[in-house]
Design a protein around this motif. Structure first.
Motif, PDB file in Angstrom:
ATOM      1  N   GLU A 129     120.095  86.488  76.551  1.00 18.20           N
ATOM      2  CA  GLU A 129     121.270  85.816  76.526  1.00 18.20           C
ATOM      3  C   GLU A 129     120.756  84.134  76.682  1.00 18.20           C
ATOM      4  O   GLU A 129     120.013  83.816  77.997  1.00 18.20           O
ATOM      5  N   VAL A 130     120.941  83.516  75.527  1.00 17.45           N
ATOM      6  CA  VAL A 130     120.563  82.152  76.287  1.00 17.45           C
ATOM      7  C   VAL A 130     121.895  81.112  76.737  1.00 17.45           C
ATOM      8  O   VAL A 130     123.014  81.242  77.009  1.00 17.45           O
ATOM      9  N   LEU A 131     120.823  81.245  77.933  1.00 14.34           N
ATOM     10  CA  LEU A 131     122.126  79.949  78.880  1.00 14.34           C
ATOM     11  C   LEU A 131     122.360  78.612  77.992  1.00 14.34           C
ATOM     12  O   LEU A 131     123.759  78.171  77.936  1.00 14.34           O
ATOM     13  N   LYS A 132     121.187  78.329  77.759  1.00 21.43           N
ATOM     14  CA  LYS A 132     121.095  76.707  77.712  1.00 21.43           C
ATOM     15  C   LYS A 132     120.567  76.049  76.621  1.00 21.43           C
ATOM     16  O   LYS A 132     118.778  76.540  77.214  1.00 21.43           O
ATOM     17  N   ILE A 133     120.281  75.015  75.334  1.00 19.62           N
ATOM     18  CA  ILE A 133     119.431  74.525  74.904  1.00 19.62           C
ATOM     19  C   ILE A 133     119.518  72.978  75.063  1.00 19.62           C
ATOM     20  O   ILE A 133     121.069  72.695  74.640  1.00 19.62           O
ATOM     21  N   MET A 134     118.980  71.948  75.804  1.00 15.83           N
ATOM     22  CA  MET A 134     118.798  70.382  75.980  1.00 15.83           C
ATOM     23  C   MET A 134     117.598  70.033  75.011  1.00 15.83           C
ATOM     24  O   MET A 134     116.399  70.687  75.426  1.00 15.83           O
ATOM     25  N   PRO A 135     117.977  68.987  74.917  1.00 18.30           N
ATOM     26  CA  PRO A 135     117.171  67.840  73.927  1.00 18.30           C
ATOM     27  C   PRO A 135     116.119  67.291  74.759  1.00 18.30           C
ATOM     28  O   PRO A 135     117.065  67.039  76.023  1.00 18.30           O
ATOM     29  N   VAL A 136     114.908  67.072  75.597  1.00 27.17           N
ATOM     30  CA  VAL A 136     113.955  66.384  75.994  1.00 27.17           C
ATOM     31  C   VAL A 136     113.378  65.804  75.261  1.00 27.17           C
ATOM     32  O   VAL A 136     112.231  65.558  73.931  1.00 27.17           O
ATOM     33  N   GLN A 137     113.471  64.490  75.728  1.00 29.13           N
ATOM     34  CA  GLN A 137     112.735  63.308  74.548  1.00 29.13           C
ATOM     35  C   GLN A 137     111.652  62.253  76.014  1.00 29.13           C
ATOM     36  O   GLN A 137     111.430  62.264  76.048  1.00 29.13           O
ATOM     37  N   LYS A 138     110.309  62.177  74.042  1.00 23.86           N
ATOM     38  CA  LYS A 138     109.213  61.504  74.697  1.00 23.86           C
ATOM     39  C   LYS A 138     109.642  60.385  74.116  1.00 23.86           C
ATOM     40  O   LYS A 138     108.887  60.213  72.576  1.00 23.86           O
ATOM     41  N   PHE A 148     112.845  70.885  72.090  1.00 26.00           N
ATOM     42  CA  PHE A 148     114.327  71.184  73.114  1.00 26.00           C
ATOM     43  C   PHE A 148     113.693  72.080  74.593  1.00 26.00           C
ATOM     44  O   PHE A 148     112.678  72.481  74.671  1.00 26.00           O
ATOM     45  N   LYS A 149     114.290  71.973  75.099  1.00 28.69           N
ATOM     46  CA  LYS A 149     113.923  73.219  75.772  1.00 28.69           C
ATOM     47  C   LYS A 149     115.665  74.255  76.924  1.00 28.69           C
ATOM     48  O   LYS A 149     116.330  73.344  75.856  1.00 28.69           O
ATOM     49  N   ALA A 150     114.598  75.054  76.719  1.00 30.56           N
ATOM     50  CA  ALA A 150     115.783  76.165  76.316  1.00 30.56           C
ATOM     51  C   ALA A 150     115.606  77.085  77.726  1.00 30.56           C
ATOM     52  O   ALA A 150     114.474  77.576  78.668  1.00 30.56           O
ATOM     53  N   PHE A 151     116.660  77.565  78.688  1.00 29.14           N
ATOM     54  CA  PHE A 151     117.404  78.304  79.305  1.00 29.14           C
ATOM     55  C   PHE A 151     117.556  80.040  79.184  1.00 29.14           C
ATOM     56  O   PHE A 151     118.627  79.794  78.443  1.00 29.14           O
ATOM     57  N   GLY A 159     120.726  95.376  87.635  1.00 30.17           N
ATOM     58  CA  GLY A 159     120.136  95.039  88.668  1.00 30.17           C
ATOM     59  C   GLY A 159     119.480  94.501  88.642  1.00 30.17           C
ATOM     60  O   GLY A 159     118.798  93.708  89.488  1.00 30.17           O
ATOM     61  N   HIS A 160     118.268  94.278  87.492  1.00 29.99           N
ATOM     62  CA  HIS A 160     116.462  93.783  87.223  1.00 29.99           C
ATOM     63  C   HIS A 160     117.313  92.287  86.158  1.00 29.99           C
ATOM     64  O   HIS A 160     117.643  92.538  84.876  1.00 29.99           O
ATOM     65  N   VAL A 161     117.151  90.817  86.799  1.00 28.05           N
ATOM     66  CA  VAL A 161     117.534  90.242  85.991  1.00 28.05           C
ATOM     67  C   VAL A 161     116.709  88.861  86.164  1.00 28.05           C
ATOM     68  O   VAL A 161     115.306  89.390  87.090  1.00 28.05           O
ATOM     69  N   GLY A 162     115.646  88.756  85.099  1.00 30.63           N
ATOM     70  CA  GLY A 162     114.701  87.384  84.833  1.00 30.63           C
ATOM     71  C   GLY A 162     115.235  86.856  84.688  1.00 30.63           C
ATOM     72  O   GLY A 162     116.438  86.416  83.333  1.00 30.63           O
ATOM     73  N   LEU A 163     114.454  85.022  84.287  1.00 29.58           N
ATOM     74  CA  LEU A 163     115.147  84.139  84.050  1.00 29.58           C
ATOM     75  C   LEU A 163     113.600  83.492  83.316  1.00 29.58           C
ATOM     76  O   LEU A 163     113.061  83.082  84.086  1.00 29.58           O
ATOM     77  N   GLY A 164     113.838  82.807  81.961  1.00 28.90           N
ATOM     78  CA  GLY A 164     113.192  82.108  81.653  1.00 28.90           C
ATOM     79  C   GLY A 164     113.673  80.501  80.783  1.00 28.90           C
ATOM     80  O   GLY A 164     114.318  80.621  80.953  1.00 28.90           O
ATOM     81  N   VAL A 165     112.369  79.584  81.640  1.00 25.68           N
ATOM     82  CA  VAL A 165     112.884  78.374  81.342  1.00 25.68           C
ATOM     83  C   VAL A 165     111.526  78.015  80.160  1.00 25.68           C
ATOM     84  O   VAL A 165     110.082  78.293  80.875  1.00 25.68           O
ATOM     85  N   LYS A 166     111.593  77.336  79.311  1.00 27.63           N
ATOM     86  CA  LYS A 166     110.865  76.986  78.093  1.00 27.63           C
ATOM     87  C   LYS A 166     110.845  75.738  76.989  1.00 27.63           C
ATOM     88  O   LYS A 166     111.824  75.486  77.082  1.00 27.63           O
TER      89      LYS A 166
END
Length: 166
Positions: A129-138, A148-151, A159-166
């Protein structure tokens, strides 16, 4: 004297027109490797690419500015049916059946570096499940470049959970 001069000029022009045996066909003179593409995107002479087989004489096939963030990594298509060949020691132990559960890996705090290990134990039970997508500017010279940064949270609802940040 004038005829000798003209003959010498003709010899020099003939040598310049025919590339040396080791020199690439591109008028690069006596430099054996040439200067590469020098910023050109295509081979102006219309022949095969310069030495090394890369486009424009560049080594490794890199392109100057070319695709910016184009396709990277393995080519898509047809490789999903291949059998998993473990790279890490943990992967070999999991494939051989020496480790029975994911909890056994967590008990000894062993880092999981191959996604196939999680697929082996959890398989089809994984949901994401996608929690949040946020724009990042350079800030660049030409303005701003937006990425875009995605969580993403991944788990099996057991009971098995993982968090992905890209």
């Amino acid at each position: 004297l004038k005829t000798i001069f003209n003959k010498n000029i003709d010899c020099i022009m003939a040598d310049a027109a025919a590339p040396a045996s080791g020199a690439p066909a591109g008028g690069r003179g006596s430099f054996p490797g040439g200067f590469g593409g020098r910023g050109r995107r295509d081979n102006k002479e219309g022949g095969a690419p310069a030495e090394g087989g890369a486009e424009g004489g560049r080594r490794g096939g890199e392109r100057r500015g070319g695709d910016r963030r184009g396709p990277r990594g393995p080519k898509k298509g047809g490789d999903e049916s291949k059998e998993w060949v473990p790279i890490t020691k943990l992967g070999r132990l999991v494939k051989d059946g020496k480790i029975a559960s994911l909890e056994h890996i967590f008990l000894f705090s062993i880092p999981i570096k191959e996604y196939q290990i999680v697929d082996h134990f959890l398989g089809k039970a994984l949901h994401d499940e996608v929690l949040k997508i946020m724009p990042v500017q350079k800030q660049t010279r030409a303005g701003q470049r937006t990425r875009f940064k995605a969580f993403v949270v991944v788990g099996d609802s057991n009971g098995h959970v993982g968090l992905g940040v890209k």
